[in-house]
Design a protein around this motif. Structure first.
Motif, PDB file in Angstrom:
ATOM      1  N   LEU A 122      45.407  50.163  42.221  1.00 45.62           N
ATOM      2  CA  LEU A 122      46.698  49.541  42.455  1.00 45.62           C
ATOM      3  C   LEU A 122      47.784  50.160  41.578  1.00 45.62           C
ATOM      4  N   LEU A 123      47.430  50.527  40.349  1.00 46.44           N
ATOM      5  CA  LEU A 123      48.395  51.184  39.469  1.00 46.44           C
ATOM      6  C   LEU A 123      48.781  52.562  40.006  1.00 46.44           C
ATOM      7  N   ILE A 124      47.798  53.310  40.490  1.00 45.27           N
ATOM      8  CA  ILE A 124      48.102  54.633  41.055  1.00 45.27           C
ATOM      9  C   ILE A 124      48.972  54.499  42.297  1.00 45.27           C
ATOM     10  N   GLU A 125      48.659  53.520  43.125  1.00 42.53           N
ATOM     11  CA  GLU A 125      49.478  53.292  44.323  1.00 42.53           C
ATOM     12  C   GLU A 125      50.919  52.964  43.938  1.00 42.53           C
ATOM     13  N   ARG A 126      51.076  52.091  42.950  1.00 36.96           N
ATOM     14  CA  ARG A 126      52.428  51.734  42.494  1.00 36.96           C
ATOM     15  C   ARG A 126      53.161  52.960  41.952  1.00 36.96           C
ATOM     16  N   LEU A 127      52.460  53.773  41.153  1.00 34.43           N
ATOM     17  CA  LEU A 127      53.077  54.959  40.562  1.00 34.43           C
ATOM     18  C   LEU A 127      53.520  55.942  41.640  1.00 34.43           C
ATOM     19  N   ASP A 177      53.197  41.951  35.854  1.00 32.58           N
ATOM     20  CA  ASP A 177      54.372  41.407  36.533  1.00 32.58           C
ATOM     21  C   ASP A 177      55.581  42.309  36.298  1.00 32.58           C
ATOM     22  N   ALA A 178      55.752  42.749  35.037  1.00 35.64           N
ATOM     23  CA  ALA A 178      56.901  43.601  34.707  1.00 35.64           C
ATOM     24  C   ALA A 178      56.850  44.928  35.442  1.00 35.64           C
ATOM     25  N   ALA A 179      55.636  45.389  35.761  1.00 36.99           N
ATOM     26  CA  ALA A 179      55.474  46.656  36.478  1.00 36.99           C
ATOM     27  C   ALA A 179      55.484  46.477  37.990  1.00 36.99           C
ATOM     28  N   GLY A 180      55.711  45.265  38.457  1.00 43.51           N
ATOM     29  CA  GLY A 180      55.787  45.025  39.893  1.00 43.51           C
ATOM     30  C   GLY A 180      54.453  44.894  40.582  1.00 43.51           C
ATOM     31  N   LEU A 181      53.387  44.579  39.816  1.00 39.11           N
ATOM     32  CA  LEU A 181      52.042  44.537  40.390  1.00 39.11           C
ATOM     33  C   LEU A 181      51.384  43.162  40.309  1.00 39.11           C
ATOM     34  N   GLY A 182      52.056  42.191  39.700  1.00 37.94           N
ATOM     35  CA  GLY A 182      51.420  40.900  39.480  1.00 37.94           C
ATOM     36  C   GLY A 182      50.927  40.243  40.759  1.00 37.94           C
ATOM     37  N   THR A 183      51.756  40.246  41.798  1.00 42.08           N
ATOM     38  CA  THR A 183      51.383  39.579  43.049  1.00 42.08           C
ATOM     39  C   THR A 183      50.201  40.268  43.714  1.00 42.08           C
ATOM     40  N   ARG A 184      50.217  41.602  43.766  1.00 41.62           N
ATOM     41  CA  ARG A 184      49.117  42.334  44.395  1.00 41.62           C
ATOM     42  C   ARG A 184      47.798  42.072  43.686  1.00 41.62           C
ATOM     43  N   VAL A 185      47.825  42.087  42.367  1.00 41.22           N
ATOM     44  CA  VAL A 185      46.599  41.851  41.602  1.00 41.22           C
ATOM     45  C   VAL A 185      46.083  40.438  41.843  1.00 41.22           C
ATOM     46  N   LYS A 186      46.972  39.470  41.820  1.00 40.59           N
ATOM     47  CA  LYS A 186      46.545  38.084  42.001  1.00 40.59           C
ATOM     48  C   LYS A 186      45.948  37.862  43.386  1.00 40.59           C
ATOM     49  N   GLU A 187      46.437  38.563  44.402  1.00 38.83           N
ATOM     50  CA  GLU A 187      45.903  38.421  45.757  1.00 38.83           C
ATOM     51  C   GLU A 187      44.439  38.830  45.837  1.00 38.83           C
ATOM     52  N   GLU A 188      44.024  39.805  45.026  1.00 33.64           N
ATOM     53  CA  GLU A 188      42.653  40.316  45.094  1.00 33.64           C
ATOM     54  C   GLU A 188      41.734  39.705  44.051  1.00 33.64           C
ATOM     55  N   ALA A 189      42.306  39.155  42.989  1.00 32.61           N
ATOM     56  CA  ALA A 189      41.503  38.722  41.848  1.00 32.61           C
ATOM     57  C   ALA A 189      40.928  37.327  42.052  1.00 32.61           C
ATOM     58  N   LEU A 190      39.881  37.050  41.304  1.00 33.65           N
ATOM     59  CA  LEU A 190      39.338  35.698  41.190  1.00 33.65           C
ATOM     60  C   LEU A 190      39.945  35.071  39.937  1.00 33.65           C
ATOM     61  N   GLU A 191      40.289  33.800  40.019  1.00 31.10           N
ATOM     62  CA  GLU A 191      40.933  33.122  38.892  1.00 31.10           C
ATOM     63  C   GLU A 191      39.923  32.252  38.158  1.00 31.10           C
ATOM     64  N   LEU A 192      39.730  32.525  36.872  1.00 33.19           N
ATOM     65  CA  LEU A 192      38.807  31.732  36.065  1.00 33.19           C
ATOM     66  C   LEU A 192      39.434  30.406  35.679  1.00 33.19           C
ATOM     67  N   GLU A 193      38.672  29.338  35.869  1.00 30.66           N
ATOM     68  CA  GLU A 193      39.155  28.007  35.535  1.00 30.66           C
ATOM     69  C   GLU A 193      38.692  27.554  34.155  1.00 30.66           C
ATOM     70  N   GLY A 194      37.686  28.219  33.594  1.00 30.07           N
ATOM     71  CA  GLY A 194      37.158  27.827  32.290  1.00 30.07           C
ATOM     72  C   GLY A 194      35.732  28.294  32.142  1.00 30.07           C
ATOM     73  N   VAL A 208      46.014  51.724  30.882  1.00 31.03           N
ATOM     74  CA  VAL A 208      47.131  51.545  29.945  1.00 31.03           C
ATOM     75  C   VAL A 208      48.181  52.639  30.135  1.00 31.03           C
ATOM     76  N   GLY A 209      47.742  53.896  30.211  1.00 30.02           N
ATOM     77  CA  GLY A 209      48.677  54.984  30.440  1.00 30.02           C
ATOM     78  C   GLY A 209      49.406  54.848  31.764  1.00 30.02           C
ATOM     79  N   LEU A 210      48.697  54.429  32.806  1.00 29.69           N
ATOM     80  CA  LEU A 210      49.335  54.265  34.117  1.00 29.69           C
ATOM     81  C   LEU A 210      50.345  53.126  34.114  1.00 29.69           C
ATOM     82  N   LEU A 211      50.012  52.024  33.443  1.00 28.82           N
ATOM     83  CA  LEU A 211      50.965  50.921  33.393  1.00 28.82           C
ATOM     84  C   LEU A 211      52.244  51.343  32.685  1.00 28.82           C
TER      85      LEU A 211
END
Length: 372
Positions: free
Chosen positions: A105-110, A56-73, A14-17
């Motif tokens: 990823l947050l530290i890299e962005r910062l 997304d607002a912090a410019g990290l949405g795409t990077r996170v989505k590339e590595e994450a698994l998406e829950l369908e339900g 939270v602090g890093l974001l």
């Protein structure tokens, strides 16, 4: 002149974001973290729609989505029978990524934002409002020093030193429980969660990236820290024979809920777990903090430019969002407690009702924090 326009105490997610959101607008930010190294524990894994919006607002949405698994339900199960099944619409999808990767990823962005500086191994021992600035007493490598900032954000966690020093009450809220948790390899792929609300208590099974599963077991007696006892409890409750590698051991944790009596004191603002402790059951805490950071960043940017500490709207919004999240978490925990007889029948009826067609979309919105 102060050393920073904004000083953030605590380099958790939270602090890093918040630091990224501020620094990308040119605000001078110093982030002070008492740990010398990153926290490599998996901890939070779910990124809900409000969290995705903040990333997304912090410019990290795409990077996170590339590595994450998406829950369908997911499904809620009792005694081998599905009580309710939900499928998430595209706008409700939850991403799953271990916190250590999100943190990295947050530290890299910062690190790519020139107006921000991260100071690891810096323990904040005192904070003082001084009219037009705030003074922080730091301790690092055996040396004490002071820095100043126009505004300070306390993102230093549930046991916030700053909150205590400011004399802000920490008030308990309904909802608590004990649990054991482990991440383990799993040979089946999938993008759905299974919640076993069994008579003997909850067993949650979450898919993780790279062929892993997270197992969370309700542990009222706090006896499941032993790996054999943990495996036996899963088998007894669900019938599943978990093959747990010898190097994997359950972590025990106590879920509790608290809220700070206020979130601001002069030019100091509380954020994230320093402002509200929300049970990790339901996966809301980190996302709640991110959504609040997104709003606070705009208020802080305005405060830096105007010189006025005006955070009433942030405080009202954050307190309302925390109250809703804690109510949801208390409900989730009640659904996972041991139950028998009429209590079990009523609980299962409630779960079935929430999974019916008229309520299915609303239930999915509640689970995925839409509207937070």
């Amino acid at each position: 002149m102060p050393d920073h326009e904004v000083a953030i105490v605590g380099a958790g997610p939270v602090g890093l974001l918040l630091a990224c959101l501020l620094a990308q607008t040119g605000v001078d930010v110093g982030v002070y973290e008492r740990r010398p190294d990153s926290d490599d524990r998996s901890r939070a894994i779910g990124i809900h729609p409000p969290g995705k919006g903040a990333l997304d607002a912090a410019g990290l949405g795409t990077r996170v989505k590339e590595e994450a698994l998406e829950l369908e339900g997911g499904e809620v199960i009792c005694g081998g029978r599905i009580l309710a099944a939900l499928s998430f619409a595209r706008y409700q999808r939850v991403l799953v990524l271990p916190q250590r990767r999100t943190h990295a990823l947050l530290i890299e962005r910062l690190s790519h934002l020139p107006s921000a500086t991260l100071f690891p191994d810096h323990e904040v021992r005192d904070v003082r409002n001084e009219g037009e600035q705030v003074r922080l007493a730091l301790h690092t490598a055996g040396v004490s020093r002071e820095v100043t900032a126009k505004f300070v954000v306390a993102a230093d966690g549930v046991h916030s030193i700053i909150r205590k020093q400011l004399g802000i009450d920490w008030r308990p809220r309904p909802g608590s429980g004990s649990y054991a948790m482990v991440d383990a390899p799993h040979d089946q792929t999938g993008q759905r969660v299974q919640l076993h609300c069994e008579p003997a208590g909850l067993v949650e099974v979450f898919p993780l990236p790279e062929g892993q599963r997270r197992w969370v077991v309700a542990d009222l007696q706090r006896t499941l820290g032993d790996r054999d006892a943990f495996v036996a409890a899963i088998r007894q409750r669900t019938g599943f024979r978990l093959e747990l590698p010898l190097d994997r051991h359950p972590t025990m944790f106590r879920a509790q809920q608290h809220r700070a009596s206020r979130l601001t004191a002069g030019r100091v603002v509380l954020l994230g777990d320093a402002a509200h402790e929300t049970s990790p059951i339901g996966g809301q805490g980190m996302n709640l903090g991110w959504a609040a950071a997104h709003q606070l960043s705009a208020a802080l940017e305005h405060a830096v430019r105007s010189g006025r500490a005006e955070f009433r709207e942030y405080e009202r919004h954050a307190e309302r969002a925390a109250a809703r999240a804690q109510q949801r978490s208390a409900f989730y925990m009640s659904m996972g407690r041991p139950a028998a007889g009429p209590t079990l029948a009523v609980r299962n009826a409630v779960i079935r009702l929430l999974g019916t067609a008229p309520l299915r979309a609303r239930t999915a919105n509640m689970i995925t924090m839409k509207g937070t």
